[in-house]
Design an enzyme around this catalytic site. Sequence first.
Site, PDB file in Angstrom:
ATOM      1  N   CYS A 194      -2.840  -3.263  -0.923  1.00 19.53           N
ATOM      2  CA  CYS A 194      -2.328  -1.745  -1.375  1.00 19.53           C
ATOM      3  C   CYS A 194      -1.844  -0.988  -0.241  1.00 19.53           C
ATOM      4  O   CYS A 194      -1.346  -1.360   0.687  1.00 19.53           O
ATOM      5  CB  CYS A 194      -3.413  -0.974  -2.091  1.00 19.53           C
ATOM      6  N   ARG A 221       3.931  -2.787  -1.064  1.00 19.06           N
ATOM      7  CA  ARG A 221       2.498  -3.225  -0.526  1.00 19.06           C
ATOM      8  C   ARG A 221       1.684  -3.424  -2.083  1.00 19.06           C
ATOM      9  O   ARG A 221       0.631  -4.001  -2.067  1.00 19.06           O
ATOM     10  CB  ARG A 221       1.943  -2.372  -0.025  1.00 19.06           C
ATOM     11  N   TRP A 250      -2.531  -3.120  -5.474  1.00 12.04           N
ATOM     12  CA  TRP A 250      -2.071  -4.594  -5.983  1.00 12.04           C
ATOM     13  C   TRP A 250      -3.258  -5.242  -5.989  1.00 12.04           C
ATOM     14  O   TRP A 250      -4.445  -5.249  -5.122  1.00 12.04           O
ATOM     15  CB  TRP A 250      -1.319  -5.250  -4.814  1.00 12.04           C
ATOM     16  N   ASN A 266      -7.496   0.131   1.084  1.00 11.95           N
ATOM     17  CA  ASN A 266      -6.671  -1.047   1.091  1.00 11.95           C
ATOM     18  C   ASN A 266      -7.324  -2.003   1.833  1.00 11.95           C
ATOM     19  O   ASN A 266      -8.003  -2.041   2.903  1.00 11.95           O
ATOM     20  CB  ASN A 266      -5.340  -0.624   1.988  1.00 11.95           C
ATOM     21  N   GLY A 267      -7.306  -3.126   1.377  1.00 13.90           N
ATOM     22  CA  GLY A 267      -8.054  -4.338   1.828  1.00 13.90           C
ATOM     23  C   GLY A 267      -9.194  -4.940   0.879  1.00 13.90           C
ATOM     24  O   GLY A 267      -9.126  -4.725  -0.351  1.00 13.90           O
ATOM     25  N   GLU A 297      13.249 -22.682   2.905  1.00 14.04           N
ATOM     26  CA  GLU A 297      13.546 -21.067   2.703  1.00 14.04           C
ATOM     27  C   GLU A 297      14.218 -20.734   1.752  1.00 14.04           C
ATOM     28  O   GLU A 297      14.160 -19.982   0.881  1.00 14.04           O
ATOM     29  CB  GLU A 297      14.159 -20.448   3.962  1.00 14.04           C
ATOM     30  N   LYS A 351      13.129 -18.441  -1.450  1.00 14.65           N
ATOM     31  CA  LYS A 351      13.863 -17.408  -1.804  1.00 14.65           C
ATOM     32  C   LYS A 351      14.083 -17.404  -3.179  1.00 14.65           C
ATOM     33  O   LYS A 351      14.095 -16.335  -3.913  1.00 14.65           O
ATOM     34  CB  LYS A 351      15.298 -17.093  -1.446  1.00 14.65           C
ATOM     35  N   GLU A 368      10.529 -17.016  -5.578  1.00 11.93           N
ATOM     36  CA  GLU A 368       9.921 -15.746  -5.368  1.00 11.93           C
ATOM     37  C   GLU A 368      10.704 -14.533  -6.104  1.00 11.93           C
ATOM     38  O   GLU A 368       9.966 -13.689  -6.599  1.00 11.93           O
ATOM     39  CB  GLU A 368       9.542 -15.256  -4.065  1.00 11.93           C
ATOM     40  N   HIS A 394      11.871 -41.334  -3.380  1.00 12.84           N
ATOM     41  CA  HIS A 394      10.143 -41.884  -3.527  1.00 12.84           C
ATOM     42  C   HIS A 394       9.518 -41.307  -4.506  1.00 12.84           C
ATOM     43  O   HIS A 394       8.341 -41.294  -4.551  1.00 12.84           O
ATOM     44  CB  HIS A 394       9.710 -41.652  -2.099  1.00 12.84           C
ATOM     45  N   LYS A 409       4.424  -7.143  -0.081  1.00 12.23           N
ATOM     46  CA  LYS A 409       5.024  -7.584   1.038  1.00 12.23           C
ATOM     47  C   LYS A 409       4.339  -7.997   2.307  1.00 12.23           C
ATOM     48  O   LYS A 409       4.639  -8.869   2.976  1.00 12.23           O
ATOM     49  CB  LYS A 409       5.919  -6.279   1.445  1.00 12.23           C
TER      50      LYS A 409
HETATM   51  C1  AGP Z   1       8.999 -14.405   1.941  1.00  6.63           C
HETATM   52  O1  AGP Z   1      10.010 -13.825   1.258  1.00  6.63           O
HETATM   53  C2  AGP Z   1       7.807 -13.804   1.623  1.00  6.63           C
HETATM   54  N1  AGP Z   1       7.792 -12.401   1.586  1.00  6.63           N
HETATM   55  C3  AGP Z   1       6.606 -14.329   2.359  1.00  6.63           C
HETATM   56  O2  AGP Z   1       6.552 -15.912   2.331  1.00  6.63           O
HETATM   57  C4  AGP Z   1       6.119 -13.843   4.035  1.00  6.63           C
HETATM   58  O3  AGP Z   1       7.120 -14.479   4.840  1.00  6.63           O
HETATM   59  C5  AGP Z   1       4.906 -14.354   4.282  1.00  6.63           C
HETATM   60  O4  AGP Z   1       3.924 -13.759   3.374  1.00  6.63           O
HETATM   61  C6  AGP Z   1       4.619 -14.045   5.785  1.00  6.63           C
HETATM   62  O5  AGP Z   1       4.500 -12.525   5.870  1.00  6.63           O
HETATM   63  P1  AGP Z   1       4.575 -12.122   7.490  1.00  6.63           P
HETATM   64  O6  AGP Z   1       5.943 -12.399   7.931  1.00  6.63           O
HETATM   65  O7  AGP Z   1       4.645 -10.542   7.184  1.00  6.63           O
HETATM   66  O8  AGP Z   1       3.497 -12.576   7.910  1.00  6.63           O
END
Ligand code: AGP
Length: 616
Positions: free
Chosen positions: A2, A27, A76, A102-103, A489, A493, A496, A512, A611
């Site tokens: 959060c 967040r 969150w 948060n946590g 990657e 992208k 997500e 395979h 994030k």
């Molecule tokens: C990628 O678009 C994501 N948001 C996610 O995979 C991210 O790269 C991952 O959670 C790692 O985050 P960080 O770089 O803050 O450690």
Amino acid sequence: MCGIVGFVGKKQAAPVLLDGLSKLEYRGYDSAGLAVRDGEKDPVIVKAKGRLKILSEKTADGDAVKGGCGIGHTRWATHGEPSENNAHPHCSDDMNVVGVHNGIIENYVELKEKLQRHDYKFYSETDTEVAIKLIDYYYKKYQVGPIDAIAKTMVRVRGSYAIAVMFKDYPGEIYVARKDSPMVIGIKDGQTYMASDVPAILKYTNQIYYIGNMEMARLDEGKATFFNLDGDEVEKELHTIEWDAEAAEKGGFEHFMMKEIYEQPKVVEDTINSAIKEEKNQLSVDLSAVGITEEDLKNVSDIVIAACGSAWHTGMVNQYVIEDLAKVPVRVELASEFRYRNPLLNPNTLVIVVSQSGETADTLAALREAKSRGNKTLGIVNVVGSSIAREADYVLQTLAGPEISVATTKAYSCQLVAGYVLAIALGKAKGHIDAKKENELLTEMKTLPAKIEKVLEEKERLQWFASKFANVHDVFYIGRGIDYAVCLEGSLKLKEISYIHSEAYAAGELKHGTISLIEDGTLVIGCITQNDLYEKTISNMVEVKSRGAYLCGVTSYGHYNLEDTADFSIFVPKTDEHFAASLAVIPLQIIGYFISVAKGLDVDKPRNLAKSVTVE
Ligand code: AGP
């Protein structure tokens, strides 16, 4: 994961809290709440399920809640569904203690039972309510004041937290504490601000304190006093944040993600320039800011890169780059696996952790695991003052600036070039790269920002292509070597932010088993930037095309015969093949973005994600 905000000063707190929370919605965004005190009166608590704008409406943008001291939260959900009842702030039944958190409190069940034995009742499913009531319990039992009550709680709870609480007996004061969850405190003109992340308060101040792990602070008007677990005062240095508030805003783009895609030339250039120097027309790597010496690099026997998500993908790219340029063996590990699998490390294994936020729980744990085994650690980190930045032995800071979109783009690109620089430094230290080669490689690296600009010129064409595929169900990304790593990657992208199933496959592996999923119209995107693998990957693309796939190909200028095979071709400028990922990834980011836009989705805040992943 959060977001929390606090304010105490002469202004009305609620508008500041809402404004700060709006910068932290990345967040978490399933519910939000605030608690504000007007002088000695009890706090007014307002909560709302859903996005922050509902809380804003409920409080008339904060005007309806009077008072100059308050705390806010955007959630969150981890314990209990997203609901008003579970939303923060939480309070003791007599409103003696009100707080946001948060946590995760890992032992909250056991603590809840203990409190229940002391007649505490619980109204929510959250671990936070337990933490708040535990503070209340110690405060009343020992009558020792807020700092000691919080310290006793910190010793008793297990897990991670950034917590902010207000006590009935202490109007005009906020008490905060943290362990393994981020928190910053800012001061300006007699006002004090607190938040999970700098952008939330940057509009008001760039004068920031970082509160350490297992530390507490008392915030009152224009002042922050820090304490260790023994309750002794500790001195803190005030840091000046160089980002401006503008940098954390959208700057005319519809979404942060596209703004951040467009920032890539600049931030990649900044990151490269921060790690190289030029003397007598000769470029060389300069890792003085990182703190690692040539001697240290010479002693490295092998490397383990541990990270999560996109950061892990940059490790996959740089595995190829480092092994090829420096001839040092590299293993790339998912941080969430590394931390629990008792990994074998040599005494001279350098463990590199890569993280935008510097707070990802698994990556932080991997770093600590490596350190506990006596290995040297190097963090490639974007957020200054983050846990990883503070705990790693060496830190290569990426200069992506604040990244707000949940889907990373610019931080990913900066992590890539940070890895290239390390590869060159290592290659030089190991005697595989001489000054001439170093100069050549760095000169080429310095052309990357302009080449990324060139790829960005393809935006409209890519938008047209993406809009045709908004309704697909499955997409496959295929490539070999570095191109395979780029595919990982590109695929992430897409999934997500577009909620479309996609997979990245090493091109030779498809036959395979997975090739059975290819049917008429399945979109397959092939990446081919590595010359010696060109023909091989083309063959794999032909294999899927003959089974009905619609083929999109990404390659570098000159390979125009791709058009004979692919239905849609994307050309990126030529560069040294070690650095090709930096260009090939750009169209994949843009395609993911425009498919999400075409589907009308919330690009910057995709469902179920946040994030900064500060839970394991
Ligand atoms: C990628 O678009 C994501 N948001 C996610 O995979 C991210 O790269 C991952 O959670 C790692 O985050 P960080 O770089 O803050 O450690």
